[in-house]
Enzyme design. Sequence first.
Site, PDB file in Angstrom:
ATOM      1  N   SER A 193       0.862  -1.257  -0.086  1.00  0.00           N
ATOM      2  CA  SER A 193       0.095  -0.181  -0.034  1.00  0.00           C
ATOM      3  C   SER A 193       1.011   1.385   0.023  1.00  0.00           C
ATOM      4  CB  SER A 193      -0.929   0.063   1.006  1.00  0.00           C
ATOM      5  OG  SER A 193      -2.021   1.033   1.067  1.00  0.00           O
ATOM      6  N   GLU A 205      -1.668  -2.566  -8.362  1.00  0.00           N
ATOM      7  CA  GLU A 205      -2.925  -3.070  -7.338  1.00  0.00           C
ATOM      8  C   GLU A 205      -3.514  -1.740  -6.793  1.00  0.00           C
ATOM      9  OE1 GLU A 205      -3.418  -3.003  -3.990  1.00  0.00           O
ATOM     10  OE2 GLU A 205      -1.468  -1.987  -3.752  1.00  0.00           O
ATOM     11  N   HIS A 226      -4.750  -5.456  -1.714  1.00  0.00           N
ATOM     12  CA  HIS A 226      -5.518  -5.276  -0.466  1.00  0.00           C
ATOM     13  C   HIS A 226      -6.622  -6.238  -0.223  1.00  0.00           C
ATOM     14  CE1 HIS A 226      -3.626  -1.154  -0.990  1.00  0.00           C
ATOM     15  NE2 HIS A 226      -3.882  -0.996   0.089  1.00  0.00           N
TER      16      HIS A 226
END
Length: 305
Positions: free
Chosen positions: A108, A205, A275
């Site tokens: 992230s 992502e 995630h």
Amino acid sequence: MIAKKLQIGDTIGLVSPASPEEFGSIKKGISFLKSLGFNVKEGKHIYDKLGYFAGNDKDRAEDLMNMFIDKTITMILCVRGGYGCMRLLPLLDYDIIKDNPKIFMGFSDITTLLNTLSSKCGFITFHGPMGSSNLEDEETFKSFLNTITKCNRPYALDTWTKAPIDYVNKGCAQGKLVGGNLSLIISTLGTPYEIDTKDNILFIEDVKEPPYSIDRMLTQLHLSGKLKECRGVIIGQFTDCTLSDYTKSLNLEQILEDRILSLNKPTVLNFMSGHDYPKLTLPIGAKAKINCDKKSLEILEAVVK
């Protein structure tokens, strides 16, 4: 350059370089790591809170630097993402980090650190679960532990997940693996820390981004030349990147087809990293190969020693 592999009895250092995490969640993660036989050293400021930061920039950067300097630490594991890592980039001493290569893992918001440390310091970093992640998920745990304790030789990435991986277009692509969270990749463009995709394999992502935002970010990658320069693409989890009504919107599949698959580069779809769970570990900076003809995804070198 690669770091020493993690062994039972080694010490994992915990840092919070981005947003704060709840006390109980951090302690739960520590207990799990200790139950595996590892020691844990907490960063001085991992429980700090300052708005949406886990403390001020100076303290978060100092925690990270101290973990690299500390000779007793084998692995540095980030507590969580959120936001804040970009603010640390000019505060780090990359010469010192380069002289102290260690396993460094997160995802992230940690994307900026993963790629910057890999490119500026020349060692492999790891896009994988964090201290607050659910490491009890079977495939996530298997990939996490095997990667940092056993992968001192080339290995196949597609053997650690039960989910089918789709290979699109023909041919092979080989290059260093770069990337992570799409939003963070975009945020570094035009800065001294922007991602280098030339002759590399790009992994992307994201989470909770509406389709038009994905379109905008992929278009920016296209206009900046980053998609043209890469040799292949791995598309990970785009979690909750949906709408309830598509009357006035393209869907994610249409956007990926138009912005990426149309480039006719070897591409992997549905790779379980991002995630959601399972959350497979990817070695950023390692040489990788996509073979769409043989339907294989490999890491071509050791990622720990």
